[in-house]
Design an enzyme around this catalytic site. Structure first.
Site, PDB file in Angstrom:
ATOM      1  N   CYS A   1       0.581 -10.663 -33.435  1.00  0.00           N
ATOM      2  CA  CYS A   1       1.762  -9.982 -33.025  1.00  0.00           C
ATOM      3  C   CYS A   1       1.384  -9.721 -31.752  1.00  0.00           C
ATOM      4  CB  CYS A   1       2.152  -8.981 -33.851  1.00  0.00           C
ATOM      5  SG  CYS A   1       3.226  -7.744 -32.806  1.00  0.00           S
TER       6      CYS A   1
ATOM      7  N   CYS B   1       2.510  -5.106 -28.696  1.00  0.00           N
ATOM      8  CA  CYS B   1       1.866  -4.247 -27.918  1.00  0.00           C
ATOM      9  C   CYS B   1       0.544  -4.753 -27.233  1.00  0.00           C
ATOM     10  CB  CYS B   1       1.679  -2.830 -28.501  1.00  0.00           C
ATOM     11  SG  CYS B   1       0.167  -2.908 -29.498  1.00  0.00           S
TER      12      CYS B   1
ATOM     13  N   CYS C   1      -2.831  -8.041 -34.554  1.00  0.00           N
ATOM     14  CA  CYS C   1      -2.331  -7.691 -35.871  1.00  0.00           C
ATOM     15  C   CYS C   1      -1.844  -9.093 -36.504  1.00  0.00           C
ATOM     16  CB  CYS C   1      -1.186  -6.614 -35.704  1.00  0.00           C
ATOM     17  SG  CYS C   1      -1.837  -4.833 -35.570  1.00  0.00           S
TER      18      CYS C   1
ATOM     19  N   CYS D   1       4.046  -2.372 -36.980  1.00  0.00           N
ATOM     20  CA  CYS D   1       4.703  -1.167 -36.325  1.00  0.00           C
ATOM     21  C   CYS D   1       6.043  -1.528 -36.160  1.00  0.00           C
ATOM     22  CB  CYS D   1       3.647  -0.608 -35.375  1.00  0.00           C
ATOM     23  SG  CYS D   1       3.831  -1.566 -33.917  1.00  0.00           S
TER      24      CYS D   1
ATOM     25  N   LYS E   1       7.154  -1.447 -32.900  1.00  0.00           N
ATOM     26  CA  LYS E   1       7.204  -2.405 -31.934  1.00  0.00           C
ATOM     27  C   LYS E   1       7.238  -3.790 -32.245  1.00  0.00           C
ATOM     28  CE  LYS E   1       3.461  -0.315 -30.088  1.00  0.00           C
ATOM     29  NZ  LYS E   1       3.321   0.827 -31.232  1.00  0.00           N
TER      30      LYS E   1
END
Length: 967
Positions: free
Chosen positions: A53, A56, A61, A89, A91
């Site tokens: 990912c 952010c 992650c 999360c 995001k």
């Protein structure tokens, strides 16, 4: 069926009410918003793609992306990713809304109206026209002003946009890159490079430290290394949990100790902890003597002199230090041999900073040790091999045993016949710490002396001495970089970790992950076929006169100085800029930058959105989203994971990956991107080059990742990552800098400093900043606008503002246009102590003016007991995508409109900006004192920003698949 049609916000409410785990929320993201439409026959079917990912910071992650009929319909955590433990999360899940957003940039555009107008008059153009125009403007600037008149901006690599970190400068011959590294990790990495090892601030949380210290960070929300679920697990399992922070963080409420210090006083606190561990004899005596320059002898009666050393990036410099060398006491003596007093043999001996060996030492890499003994590791993660400490005995390769002195005053005869007094660096360090007793620092920070002492002792006292190593490092983050004392504070913490035996041990400070390939910052950051900038170019770096260590580091120009040069043409004009997912709302004052934009001849912005930065651009270039991008990935921090971001969905037809944009502009300007063997590689061949040392192609690497998941670098790279105390083996790759060949750097023990020792006395600072006020030993300086240093200012503006806390649904300036995120956090908030709020007549949710001599902004009141009376906490980098004007309302709520910049208001070494611990006044926003008679911030025509989760404009941002098709 009800869950299938719920909005994310409604589901979040249901989850809170019924106790449903947050991670179950990933099952609710299908729904009508992301799965409607006719199947695409060419891509029909459902598949799951393993990826990394990029929702952010540089988190790595592990996630699974579910793709149905060619569309991403779900993102969920990959539980095989040990570094993130299945975390996913809001995001990350909302990334789908970004990929299919109706307001995303889908093709190149050019401005037709004058810069500064609310409506830039964007019109669509082809990629060929965009690149040809850019190439022409770059060349015109080079011909007229020189390449140094071109500056770059980059963000934090959300979509790998790191063109300004290297390749842009290589292309045009400019050192003037305004990159957020200067205020985010850069000071930590820079300080560590001067003290121990580049990136040496990273702490290995995946090893589950026995004592966890969170210093100026809230990693349970998002961060740049280990975070979120991993951090919850670390805190839950730690024997002792300590936070050092002006505000109570989410996980902080579970901590054993909270040191609630005054904002900006972290440097004093760090030195107080050093004071406590020294005075309670909690130091690792062998490490201090053998692996730091603590026993080196300081001589005030010699001219600063030293051997030739490499700059961090390129070129050489002459080390200028008053640490005693063989060349000072002996004709023909070596400038690289540093003198030490041997207590056992009552004589001078030397240490050689070229070989990393002591007089009479026959060094061979040690192998004796044992497996680490960390509790609570994620199943399947390797413990790693902990080498036994090596000393100064015959058994450790010495001709005879020695004992370097840490205290004492010694008479030494110099080669000119003079007899002078010398003392060990350690003795000077200990004397310096006498100014930072817990009692004295209690007066500075506001934290009781007994609590300071208790915390330092708890950190440094080994809970399990049988392991042979300490409790763990210190998780210090960017908050401490923003109060004009960045390097002093970071160096004090780095030294503290070292002298307590927590450097390169399980759970300790380790530097960046090393794997079986060397991952650059991101594809497109460096052109593999082009050399770095020569010293004669880097010496033109804007800001180098005020921040001379930039000459050694050679990695960025000072942001405030760059924008001053744009405004004034001093010391020379900057006329063309390129922002690659960059942002003018960070670092120095945003209002000053916005005005300075008008002086540019040409500006390019490459991004996903029409951001405020894009509002001043002449050309907009659309970039790929992380769901559409391929890239191998090593953990940036100490997570030790090896994986990849893998394209899950096809990008829109007229969107390019950052790497492709960089390669395309090189080609347009007739400059070779690749190596001589392959001067024009395809993007996939460029990826092949990055991972060549694995023996795999990108296609093979990707296939392996899809099948087997994330790899543990302790297994993949057992010598450079799977072994602890690598300073004993020579296996610290980041020791290699400048022109030092890897085979030379890896064939000597030690750290990445000029002396190959952890430097308590910094030879770099002494060389480049010899003024005594700059102190080669870490010191503390009050923030320039604190109640202590400027009481008159603080009387006028009585609240101390800290800024920049993590928001669960946002990362810096990102995600304000994603409906799920904006629903949960519609407007910016200022945290205020309840007593202060009551005195000012402010209630929860009221709009509040925040003002100082630089300007004023508004945020909504969040009454919070976790912040001290007299302190407020502001949110940063807010802008409003819903506003139909070029500036997107950055000046309405963005706290960087309040910051003071310029020499004296930045860290004296790195130039890191003064973003926290400055004075403001606050008062309630009313119809009478607000534009348009409205306390809610509005655009130029009086239209309110989105400030409620029920605002119907949020629905306009739901995914639109047709736009993507047509583009």
């Amino acid at each position: 069926m009800a869950l299938r049609t719920m909005t994310r916000r409604t589901f979040a409410k249901l989850a809170a009410a019924t106790g449903i785990a947050a991670t179950i929320g990933t099952t609710a993201v299908g729904g009508t918003a992301l799965a409607e439409g006719e199947p695409n026959e060419a891509t029909s079917g459902t598949k799951r793609i393993r990826s990394c990912c990029r929702g952010c910071g540089k988190m790595e992650c592990g996630v699974w992306v579910t793709v149905q009929d060619g569309r991403a319909i779900r993102i969920e955590g990959d539980e095989s990713a040990f570094q993130s433990m299945g975390h996913c999360c809001s995001k990350s899940q909302s990334s789908m809304q970004a990929a299919y957003h109706p307001d995303r940039l889908y093709y190149p555009m050019k401005r037709t109206a004058a810069r500064g107008e609310d409506d830039p008059g964007w019109v669509r153009i082809s990629w060929d026209e965009a690149l040809a125009t850019i190439a022409q403007k770059l060349q015109e600037c080079i011909d007229r002003y020189g390449g140094e008149a071109i500056f770059g901006m980059s963000g934090t690599s959300r979509i790998w946009g790191l063109f300004a970190y290297g390749a842009l400068g290589q292309l045009v011959g400019s050192p003037n890159m305004a990159i957020p590294w200067q205020v985010c990790k850069g000071p930590r990495h820079w300080s560590a490079a001067m003290t121990s090892l580049f990136q040496g601030s990273w702490m290995e949380m995946v090893a589950r430290p026995k004592v966890y210290v969170a210093w100026g960070t809230a990693p349970e929300l998002s961060n740049y290394d280990d975070s979120c679920r991993t951090m919850v697990d670390v805190c839950r399992n730690a024997d002792k949990h300590i936070i050092v922070d002006p505000r109570m963080t989410n996980l902080g409420k579970e901590a054993d100790l909270w040191l609630n210090l005054r904002p900006g006083t972290d440097g004093a606190m760090a030195l107080a902890w050093n004071n406590v561990v020294v005075n309670h004899d909690l130091i690792d005596d062998l490490f201090v003597k053998k692996w730091t320059n603590a026993p080196f002898l300081k001589c005030d009666d010699i001219e600063p002199d030293g051997g030739e050393k490499y700059r961090f990036a390129s070129g050489t410099y002459e080390l200028k230090t008053t640490l005693l060398k063989e060349s000072d006491i002996k004709e023909g003596g070596s400038k690289d041999r540093f003198m030490v007093w041997d207590n056992l043999n009552n004589r001078l001996t030397w240490y050689d900073s070229v070989t990393g060996m002591w007089e009479g030492e026959d060094w061979k890499p040690p192998t004796a040790g044992k497996e680490a003994q960390q509790d609570h590791l994620v199943p399947g993660v390797s413990q790693g091999w902990v080498l036994d400490p090596t000393g100064f005995s015959v058994a450790d390769g010495f001709e005879r045993e020695i004992d370097p002195a840490l205290f004492g005053e010694f008479d030494v005869t110099l080669k000119d016949g003079r007899t002078v007094k010398v003392r060990p660096v350690w003795e000077m360090f200990c004397e310096h710490l006498e100014d930072y007793t817990p009692e004295k620092v209690a007066e500075i920070t506001g934290v009781p002396a007994e609590k300071i002492e208790e915390a330092a002792i708890a950190y440094a006292t080994r809970l399990d001495p049988a392991t042979g190593y300490g409790n763990g490092g210190i998780h210090y983050q960017l908050a401490i970089e923003h109060s004009c004392n960045a390097v002093g504070t970071c160096r004090a913490l780095d030294i503290l970790v070292g002298i307590t035996g927590n450097w390169d041990v399980p759970g300790g400070a380790r530097s960046g992950t090393q794997g079986d390939y060397v991952q650059k910052a991101g594809p497109g950051s460096v052109a593999p076929g082009q050399p770095g900038l020569p010293v004669e170019i880097t010496e033109k770096t804007i800001g180098i006169e005020d921040y001379p260590v930039l000459s050694w580091w050679q990695s960025w120009g000072d942001d405030a100085s760059i924008w001053k040069a744009v405004e004034t043409g001093d010391p020379y004009p900057l006329k063309v800029g390129w922002s690659c997912t960059g942002d003018f709302m960070c670092m120095s004052n945003s209002l000053q930058k916005w005005k300075a934009f008008m002086n540019l001849d040409f500006f390019v912005c490459e991004d996903l959105w029409k951001t405020p930065t894009a509002g001043m651009a002449d050309i907009l270039l659309p970039a790929e989203h992380w769901l559409e991008t391929n890239c191998p990935r090593l953990s940036q921090g100490c997570s030790g994971a090896r994986g990849a971001t893998v394209r899950a969905i096809e990008p829109p037809a007229n969107v390019m990956a950052d790497l492709e944009v960089a390669m395309a502009i090189y080609d347009k300007m007739g400059v070779q991107w690749g190596t001589d063997d392959n001067p024009h590689p395809t993007p996939e061949e460029n990826l092949d080059l990055i991972i060549a040392s694995t023996g795999q192609t990108w296609a093979e690497y990707k296939e392996d990742f899809q099948k087997n998941g994330w790899r543990d670098c302790k297994v993949v790279a057992p010598d450079t990552w799977g072994t602890y105390r690598r300073y004993q083996t020579g296996m610290m790759p980041l020791k290699c800098f400048g022109d030092t060949p890897p085979e030379v750097a890896m064939a000597r023990p030690g750290f990445g400093t000029p002396t190959l020792k952890m430097e308590i006395w910094s030879t770099i600072l002494e060389t480049f900043m010899p003024d005594p006020e700059n102190h080669a030993i870490p010191h503390y300086t009050e923030p320039p606008l604190s109640p202590t240093s400027n009481p008159e200012m603080c009387e006028k503006y009585p609240f101390i503002a800290t800024t920049g806390r993590r928001i669960p649904v946002y990362f810096h300036s990102e995600h304000r246009q994603l409906p799920w995120c904006r629903e949960l956090w519609p407007a910016p908030r200022i945290e205020i102590n309840p007593e202060d709020a009551a005195e000012l007549g402010i209630e929860q949710g009221d709009w509040v003016w925040i003002e100082n001599e630089n300007g004023k902004i508004r945020q909504t009141a969040d009454i919070y007991y976790g912040i001290s009376k007299g302190v407020v906490n502001l949110e940063h980098q807010w802008w409003f995508p819903e506003l139909d004007q070029a500036d997107k309302g950055f000046d309405l709520c963005g706290c960087n409109c309040l910051v003071t910049t310029g020499k004296g208001f930045q860290d004296p070494v790195t130039g890191s900006s003064y973003l926290r611990s400055y004075p403001v006044k606050i008062y309630k926003a009313t119809p009478e004192n607000s534009p348009f008679g409205n306390p809610v911030p509005c655009d130029h025509n009086g239209v309110e920003i989105i400030h409620s989760a029920s605002d119907p404009r949020l629905k306009e941002w739901l995914p639109n698949y047709e736009i993507r098709k047509e583009a």
